[in-house]
Design an enzyme around this catalytic site. Sequence first.
Site, short mmCIF file in Angstrom:
data_model
loop_
_atom_site.label_atom_id
_atom_site.label_comp_id
_atom_site.label_asym_id
_atom_site.label_seq_id
_atom_site.Cartn_x
_atom_site.Cartn_y
_atom_site.Cartn_z
N ASP A 462 -33.19 -19.95 -24.35
CA ASP A 462 -32.74 -19.00 -25.34
C ASP A 462 -33.76 -19.03 -26.47
OD1 ASP A 462 -30.97 -17.43 -26.88
OD2 ASP A 462 -30.34 -19.25 -27.92
N GLY A 773 -33.47 -5.61 -21.30
CA GLY A 773 -32.14 -5.84 -20.75
C GLY A 773 -31.64 -4.69 -19.88
#
Lengths: 1173, 262
Positions: A462, A773
Amino acid sequence: MEMEREAGDGGHFENSVPAEHAEVVAALEMPPPHHEAFELSSHPPHLDEDEQTSVASQGGGVGGARAARRVWLNRTNWPAAEQQDAVDGTTGPVAPQEQRFCSNYVSTAKYSVVSFLPCFLYEQFQRYSNCFFLLIGLLQQIPDVSPTGRYTTIVPLFFILFISAIKEIIEDFKRHKADNETNKRKVEVFRSPGSWQWVRWRDVEVGDVVKTKNESFFPADMVLLSSSEPQGMCYIETANLDGETNLKIRQGLAVTSCLLETAQLDRFVASLDCEPPHFNLYDFSGRLNLRDRPALALGPEQLLLRGAKLKNTNWVFGLVVYTGVDTKLMQNSNKAPLKRSTLDKVTNSQVLILFGLLVGLCFVSAVFNAIWNSVNAEKHIYLAIGDVVSTNFVYNLLTFIILYNNLIPISLQVSLEVVRYFQATFINEDQEMFHAESGTPAAARTSNLNEELGQVKFIFTDKTGTLTCNVMRFKKCTVAGQVFEAGDQLDLTHPDAAQVCQFLTLLAVCHTVIPERDKDTILYHAASPDERALVEGAREFGFVFETREPESVTVRVLGEQQRYEILHVLEFTSNRKRMSVVVRTPSGRLQLLCKGADSVIFERLRDRSDCEITLRHLEEFATEGLRTLCCAVADISHAHYEEWKHTYHKAATALHDRELRLEEAADLIEINMRLLGATAIEDKLQDGVPEAIAQFLKADIHVWILTGDKQETAINIGYSCRLLTPGMNILILDQGSLDNTRDKINEYTQRIIREGSGGETSRDSDFALVVDGKTLTYALSYDLCREFLALCTSCRSVVCCRVSPLQKAEVVGMVTTHTAHITLAIGDGANDVAMIQKANVGIGISGQEGLQAACASDYSIAQFRFLARLLFVHGAWNYARMSKLILYSFYKNICLYVIELWYAIYSGWSGQILFERWTIGFYNVLFTAAPPLAMGLFDRACSADAMTKYPLLYKSSQLGSAFNRNVFWLWIFNSLFHSVLLFWLPLLAFESDVVWSNGRDGGYLVLGNTVYSYVVMTVCLKAALVTHYWTWVTHLAIWGSIVAWFIFVVIYSNFWPLVPVGAVMAGQDRMVFSSPVFWLGLVLIPFTALLPDTAVKIGVLWTNKSLEESVRETEVRNRDPSRIMQKERSSPVHAQERLAKYGYAFSQEEHGAVPQSEVIRAYNTNLPKPEGM
Amino acid sequence: MCADVILKDPTSECTCDITFTLDKDFAGKVYMYYGLTNFYQNHRRYVKSRDDSQLLGRLNPKPSSDCNPFTTTNANDTRAIAPCGAIANSLFNDEIELISEKLGQVKLLNTGIAWPSDKKMKFNNPSGDLTEAFKEYAKPPNWRKNVYELDPNNPDNNGFENEDLIVWMRTSALPTFRKLYRRVDHTATGFVQGLLAGNYLLKIKYNYSVKPFDGTKRVILSTTSLLGGKNPFLGIAYIVVGSICLLLGVLFLLIHIKCGKR
């Protein structure tokens, strides 16, 4: 500006409520039919069954079967007659709520007191070996079948389960403790009837009004009522939930935003209907029913979620609607899956194969037994074996299964458990992984994956909070060809001073930051961390942004107050990549101040001639991994402004394509700009991140960044943590459709093949892939998945941006399932939980306040850089240790127990054991338990320093070279070879039966104990042979085990007849130990057995030395191992470094609850804020 | 042949005479062993067929079920067998005498042949008069004598404490085995030095049948060294392993010279 934000305002819905509410809008405009979901005219609220289900089905279609919930506030004050259940004639005090809701208690623990036993047993008996031993234990209960008595398996099994249970209890106890810590946090709650009280989080109930203060987490999902900020606004940080760094704005309904005091709250009577709990973070619909007003619609912009954090807002009042497991956070977290390491799985499958072999062996033995019986049973009358039990094939098969069962080491599981427990302790206690600033040690939350850490091939990380600190700092700026660093003194006599001042003024004026005076200092509240950094940067140079009023801002420029009238705010969007304000300067001139990406600013400049130097600086900044923004200004004539204002107003009030039209309008005025300079903001990386990543790359680990942030931000971080280097080819995958995505993937794949074929293998090619995404949804679809994965794995690094938590998990899942490699996911927020659970190993960053990731993780560390030590030192060590432990456990068991097979050849395949039955049972527990433990705990090839210094050492464990099928079977054959020698050599030495000068003969057990002694000696010496690193524990374990056996013989031989066990052992000590043949054999036979092993080991060391061995050798000789490393691969030097083009990054919420341009209009920071009590 | 006689009628008496010549003196202590081949004293069912508690003298009308089917005599006579079990039942019961041509009967000792620890720890007679104690118990079916008649001359060597029984009860590891039968009494005149060269006669009272299971019986006369009976294996093994080590040593030396200095 229209500020009234009631549900009755149709414009509001059109503005910001997603399309699915269109039905509601229709209902507002027409007289609502009775069955509509939000029947606004009906009051008192009276839901019949129909309506309840229709509210439920509004909730994203999730809870069709579950009833909608109604939450009451101050129900007691609502006239009873108007309440639904009062119709039934219910009397007595009215309960605060009509429905019962679950408590706010949240548990991440695996077991409760009640569920422990069944869950634990279920888990334990998923291991084949435990089932197997239970079966053996049961078989032994059949009379006359067992050659080793009735309890020799069941007792050790219970012992082993007992130890595992203790380990599980200790681990779960820790989880309970962590849960308790959260559950016992205190929060201030207003509960009707009455007043404020402090309650624990777990006692927060639906219907409570919770007062949450700045910088603290929400204890449950709540509907925002009011806040300290104007019009019930508040900022929240949801990084924990979705990983976005920018703050989000939530706003309470107008009717509730005035509830600023206790008395007002007390008088406020309402009920709230909302959908049943579901997992969608961005969906919420409900309505607020008031007595004397139409009901009002509630949407996600009123919802404060558990796991989110209140920012820049002194306090908020929230009405709790979902608690505990009903909260969206918990709905999103699934039960931690039971993860097992690859080593465990391989072992399990080998156990299965071994079990198959064992059954085969038993079958063969039973067949031989049947043959022997058919030939001999009649003849050997003295044996008296005519009965069923001794001649029946099945019974004999069972006998042999019991006889050979120990070929599968029963102690292995318990050795593994114990070793894992201690390995976990080593991780927990490692001072090198202790973060002193936050006082957080590393923590192994599970110990089943210790060795998996040594085999990691892919790291998914992350960004926010993991790689970065989530702190933005103004670092540098370039104005008029000069670079200023934060903290530099301004030289006002410089010829360019005017431009510098204008630049800094722009930074102080052009933004949407809200200042707050806290005594002498000014705090800046911003939805965008970048903007705050800029405003703070300007302040350092003496350009202090002080006050914001609805129409203006006041800036103290070098001590002198200047008021800028804000005429328009042209908001930031990712399309525009810039934001501007139109201001009237103190001198009355009209100016457009604009900041944004270099690409969009430069094309709007009037004169691009003198930008060269700025461009060069921008490139420098970008190479350093700083986030850049260009600042420009344009003077506007009054005439132009008046004309433009008209256009803009029309766009702003347009009913269709408003956003597009606003963009077009902005384009009209954002022209003819003059470049002032550029800023560079540092998204501060955590300590040691680039170094750690460099180490991972050296160890041939693929590092992928998965972030919810924007593409620019993600790429930017990629550069600053040196995952992306300026020489790399960056392939960007941001396509809007499946076909385009496919084309692009194919194109890139071709390109890599074309360009990568120039000598380098495709794996080493210098390509980095950046995936968006949205494209990821196509790329992860079934028909593209494989191509996409192939593309990803042929790139050196991959950056996925704007990915949802679920997509993160999908990406991790794709790599985990489609490649045979071990994946590791590391993250800090609740948005990382899914991927942490999906990866083979999940690492949580602990120490920050959000604990979700750490709670869901397998291991938690305080800083990203500790991951290097966790993998290279603990992981690699644990892997090597566990491999050795497992192999050795199989080795030692086979070495002893296969002797039973050899003996069967001589005992008429009757299943007679050569050894005493309890000495067999104790073999795993007493005489050979310690060496594998010592190996599993302390053995290591190279020191921790070497392991971290030379990441190449990690490769051998990554490739799994220490434990695979070949190695396993090599050990098995080694063991068989030893057992052959260890049986037949003593047999030949004892052939005459008389091995004493007193002429007496021994029995079978003299031979048995002799062989047993040699076996113990051999396996202990074998342990010594494979041990790399000797501690006193290792010495104690190996030599102690041998001594323990001798002591045991002496003690056990004297049990009978005082203790009614081991009659056959009586006097064995004197017999065995008084025989010189025994002692001569003790020297010769184990030595002979190990001679080939030793020879091979020496031979390999001299001819085919591995990297570890070389490093180890130099370490043992106290030399510097770096000499060996020099001949290993050197990183390719790039002939020509291409320049980085990705400096620009800016994070701000788009399409939020309240547009930024409206937020700033709501504030007048000259006015005091309410206290909220 | 006696073997066939016995096979026909197990109760019949038959004596077998074997002459042999010692070419040289057997110096030192001489032990007489009997050896059996193809006798599975190590069969699982056989090994467990004993009652160690009973052998400690703790007589019980119901011996351990391990002794099956030699627990009680038969369905009608429910007397327990002492000593029970297949091992005791198959006790070797040939009687062997050794006669020297020159010195006549060689005196053989039937004590000191069992391990003292066995005698002390594992085999005890019930207290009191043996005959009385075993009155309620039957002898094993194959036996010709009762357990209290094994050595009536020596009360310390009778009943469960009889050393022939103790030696037999220590079951062997392999189907070919030898067990100590007698020690030559070296206190007797002419035997102090050991067993002198000359002709000898073995007089065997043939009771024990090995024909049914194709076994053989042997009588072994042996002296012992520090390492027990004659077995050259260990010596050979030491020489072989030593040679291999030497070879390996040379090999490694060569390898070291060739690639050691890198």
